[in-house]
Design a protein around this motif. Structure first.
Motif, mmCIF file in Angstrom:
data_model
loop_
_atom_site.group_PDB
_atom_site.id
_atom_site.type_symbol
_atom_site.label_atom_id
_atom_site.label_comp_id
_atom_site.label_asym_id
_atom_site.label_seq_id
_atom_site.Cartn_x
_atom_site.Cartn_y
_atom_site.Cartn_z
ATOM 1 N N GLY A 1 73.858 -5.919 29.840
ATOM 2 C CA GLY A 1 73.943 -7.207 30.510
ATOM 3 C C GLY A 1 72.804 -8.159 30.201
ATOM 4 N N GLU A 2 72.002 -7.874 29.160
ATOM 5 C CA GLU A 2 70.906 -8.775 28.806
ATOM 6 C C GLU A 2 71.414 -9.998 28.048
ATOM 7 O OE1 GLU A 2 67.653 -6.821 26.934
ATOM 8 O OE2 GLU A 2 67.835 -5.017 28.167
ATOM 9 N N ILE A 3 72.582 -9.907 27.446
ATOM 10 C CA ILE A 3 73.256 -11.067 26.856
ATOM 11 C C ILE A 3 74.678 -11.097 27.395
ATOM 12 C CG2 ILE A 3 71.835 -11.117 24.756
ATOM 13 C CD1 ILE A 3 74.119 -9.733 23.293
ATOM 14 N N ASP A 4 75.334 -12.265 27.269
ATOM 15 C CA ASP A 4 76.666 -12.440 27.844
ATOM 16 C C ASP A 4 77.790 -12.171 26.848
ATOM 17 O OD1 ASP A 4 75.510 -13.327 30.293
ATOM 18 O OD2 ASP A 4 75.140 -15.275 29.351
ATOM 19 N N VAL A 5 77.568 -12.517 25.580
ATOM 20 C CA VAL A 5 78.647 -12.476 24.593
ATOM 21 C C VAL A 5 78.072 -12.014 23.256
ATOM 22 C CG1 VAL A 5 80.452 -13.788 23.408
ATOM 23 C CG2 VAL A 5 79.779 -14.436 25.726
ATOM 24 N N LEU A 6 78.847 -11.214 22.520
ATOM 25 C CA LEU A 6 78.583 -10.972 21.093
ATOM 26 C C LEU A 6 79.584 -11.810 20.309
ATOM 27 C CD1 LEU A 6 77.798 -7.193 20.451
ATOM 28 C CD2 LEU A 6 76.411 -9.171 19.869
ATOM 29 N N GLN A 7 79.072 -12.654 19.404
ATOM 30 C CA GLN A 7 79.971 -13.616 18.756
ATOM 31 C C GLN A 7 80.773 -13.011 17.602
ATOM 32 O OE1 GLN A 7 77.499 -16.810 17.358
ATOM 33 N NE2 GLN A 7 76.302 -15.529 16.001
ATOM 34 N N GLY A 8 80.513 -11.751 17.279
ATOM 35 C CA GLY A 8 81.322 -11.098 16.263
ATOM 36 C C GLY A 8 81.303 -9.596 16.443
ATOM 37 N N MET A 9 82.449 -9.013 16.823
ATOM 38 C CA MET A 9 82.574 -7.563 16.939
ATOM 39 C C MET A 9 83.975 -7.166 16.507
ATOM 40 S SD MET A 9 82.270 -4.975 20.242
ATOM 41 C CE MET A 9 80.483 -4.891 20.328
ATOM 42 N N VAL A 10 84.064 -6.100 15.697
ATOM 43 C CA VAL A 10 85.354 -5.591 15.263
ATOM 44 C C VAL A 10 86.041 -4.870 16.423
ATOM 45 C CG1 VAL A 10 86.494 -3.954 13.739
ATOM 46 C CG2 VAL A 10 84.682 -5.408 12.852
ATOM 47 N N TYR A 11 87.302 -5.171 16.617
ATOM 48 C CA TYR A 11 88.074 -4.573 17.717
ATOM 49 C C TYR A 11 88.477 -3.141 17.378
ATOM 50 C CZ TYR A 11 91.952 -3.636 20.887
ATOM 51 O OH TYR A 11 92.794 -3.067 21.802
ATOM 52 N N SER A 12 88.408 -2.260 18.347
ATOM 53 C CA SER A 12 88.974 -0.916 18.258
ATOM 54 C C SER A 12 89.403 -0.488 19.648
ATOM 55 C CB SER A 12 87.964 0.081 17.676
ATOM 56 O OG SER A 12 86.926 0.354 18.612
ATOM 57 N N GLU A 13 90.273 0.517 19.718
ATOM 58 C CA GLU A 13 90.758 0.988 21.017
ATOM 59 C C GLU A 13 89.612 1.539 21.862
ATOM 60 O OE1 GLU A 13 93.638 0.650 22.347
ATOM 61 O OE2 GLU A 13 94.613 -0.259 20.605
#
Length: 567
Positions: free
Chosen positions: A93-105
């Protein structure tokens, strides 16, 4: 009664205000953990996100995030660092969003994702000279460099691939380590890998297999922040609908495409050119009518000359082939011509007498063998003679078909593997004299292509002979492989050698008529020029990559027939 209702109404109003204030406070805590939205990303993942020369966040992801913040009225702060540390900060919770992450289940159990804003492919990189890798199972018992906490790190652990994993912070560190001679492979995202290889001038590494693992790539947020997730999803949708996201995508991820002129300049240029052309059009039309017949005659003459030039080169190649297969023809021919008539006549004349003696006296010795054994082996000897005859017929027919000229436009459905196999048979003697390490890898169930099989054979033979002539040591190798690129619907043929290589200044001139580096050895400079012309006529491309002292790779690409069209 009225005095009782008034205090109750006031109490109800006060409780409503307190309830709404509490709900608003809780919603604010769930949806916007910080007054300024803190955005995280990888500090060395170009062209998606990275720190530029001024130490500022830059790249496709960064500009896309700023555009979303602009249209949605958000205050943001973008922070880039190592990927693994940023993923940890998102979890804590130290940052709100990652602007690029690969989706996986698996990741979807921990994070929420917006719709994807890009598609990421993965590639296996190795040092040049390594064999191609067709699947991750080939990494078993190998040392594989991978980004710590990245999607391929997750995947290798999940699939229990029995490889030794070397963990690094960035893709750049992985590629540098591989280029320095350490470990066997690097498993990185395809586009960043190619981008970094070019920017860092790592010329001794290359992808050794087709890109795989096509994965969705988008914004990731911790669970239970629906409003913030909705803001980024809505902002991304607005940018897509207005074309702004596509413009950013082409700016950063379409760098290999040829730049186009702005439409305004094209329109202005077209208008001016149209006005000028209109003024001279009348004169051109009159002049064109006068020259039509002459042009037609000249065109027919050029076509005939072109056909003659191709046939001349083919016959030159045929002369080399005849010399090469002479040994293959002479031995079985001599064997058959000397033995087959004698054995056949001998057996036919003696068979009645031998059979009569065998019936009256029983088994007996004949030429050191018992007759009961000899009578069964003689048919086998004749079968061997017949096999030799069939071998001669195949070789001679192949040469006859290759030398026979057919119309240039006699196109038919052609199997690339059959063309390559026939070409290899024709130059088998030249190959065996040139190298002890010759490999062929034929793609399975390749679609057909529309073309002239004999002309493509001519191209393949030219390329194989050139590869053989480039070798100065029989221990160096030549490899041939065929495969299909479904995304572009292209059939590909690669012919690689470990020969002397070609100077970079000569590569653009290989298709020029009469250009040759083998003038003193009798080279005419027509083979590659004609090969390039043949491939162009088939709607394909013929390209070369080479390094002096390292070898050369020729790549033929042809448009395939869709399977439903070839039925």
């Amino acid at each position: 009664m009225k005095q009782t209702i008034k205090p109750l109404f006031s109490l109800f109003f006060l409780l409503s205000v307190l309830l709404l204030t509490s709900i608003e406070a809780v919603a604010k805590d769930i949806t916007t953990p910080h007054s300024t939205v803190l955005i995280g990303g990888d500090h060395n993942y170009p062209p998606y996100e990275f720190l530029n020369e001024q130490g500022q966040p830059d790249g496709y992801n960064v500009e896309l995030t700023r555009a979303i913040a602009e249209v949605m009225g958000m205050d943001i702060d973008i922070q880039l660092s190592t990927w693994d540390s940023m993923r940890t900060k998102l979890t804590e919770g130290e940052i709100d969003v990652l602007q690029g992450m690969v989706y996986s289940e698996d990741r979807n159990q921990e994070f929420d994702f917006t719709p994807p804003h890009a598609i990421i492919n993965q590639s296996i990189f190795a040092r040049k000279g390594e064999s191609r890798v067709s699947s991750l199972s080939a990494l078993t018992n190998k040392e594989v460099i991978v980004q710590e906490g990245g999607i391929m790190h997750d995947y290798l652990l999940q699939q229990n691939v029995q490889a030794t994993l070397i963990l690094v912070d960035t893709h750049a560190a992985a590629l540098r380590m591989l280029a320095s001679g350490k470990h066997d492979y690097a498993l990185v995202a395809n586009l960043p890998g190619l981008y970094l290889g070019r920017e860092l001038e790592l010329s001794n590494i290359t992808p050794v297999g087709k890109p795989f693992g096509t994965l969705e790539y988008g914004y990731a947020l911790p669970k239970n922040h629906p409003q913030l997730l909705a803001q980024f999803s809505e902002g991304l949708a607005i940018l897509k609908n207005t074309g702004r996201q596509q413009a950013l995508y082409e700016k950063w991820l379409g760098t290999l495409e040829k730049p186009s002129l702005p439409w305004e300049k094209i329109g202005l240029f077209t208008g001016i050119a149209s006005a000028l052309l209109f003024l001279i059009l009348s004169g051109i039309v009159i002049w064109n009518r006068m020259l039509t017949r002459q042009v037609s005659l000249r065109t027919d003459e050029i076509k005939r000359q072109h056909e003659q030039l191709i046939q001349a080169d083919k016959m030159t190649s045929l002369g080399v082939l005849v010399a090469g297969v002479a040994h293959e023809i002479n031995n079985p021919s001599s064997l058959l011509l000397l033995n087959l008539p004698v054995i056949k006549e001998m057996y036919q004349d003696m068979e009645p007498m031998l059979e009569e003696r065998y019936q009256n006296e029983g088994d007996f010795d004949f030429a050191g063998l018992t007759y009961s054994r000899l009578r069964t082996e003689i048919p086998a000897i004749l079968d061997d003679m017949l096999a030799g005859t069939q071998r001669i017929r195949r070789i001679v027919n192949d040469l006859r078909d290759f030398a026979h000229q057919r119309p240039a436009d006699s196109y038919e459905n052609v199997n690339l593997n059959d063309v390559v196999a026939l070409s290899v048979r024709l130059v088998d003697n030249t190959i065996r004299k040139s190298t002890n390490h010759f490999e062929t890898h034929y793609g399975n169930q390749l679609p057909l292509f529309l073309g002239n099989a004999q002309r493509i054979e001519q191209v393949v033979i030219n390329l194989i002979v050139n590869a053989c002539q480039a070798l100065d040591d029989a221990n160096k190798s030549i490899s041939i492989s065929t495969y299909y690129l479904q995304k572009t619907n292209r059939l590909c043929l690669e012919i690689s050698d470990q020969g002397c290589g070609i100077d970079s200044s000569d590569l653009p001139r290989l298709s020029d008529p009469f250009f040759t580096t083998k003038r003193e050895e009798g080279g005419t400079g027509l083979g590659l020029s004609i090969s390039s012309s043949i491939i162009n006529d088939h709607g394909g491309t013929l390209t070369y990559t080479s390094e002096l002292g390292q070898g050369t790779k020729a790549l033929v690409s042809l448009p395939a027939i869709h399977r439903d069209q070839s039925i």
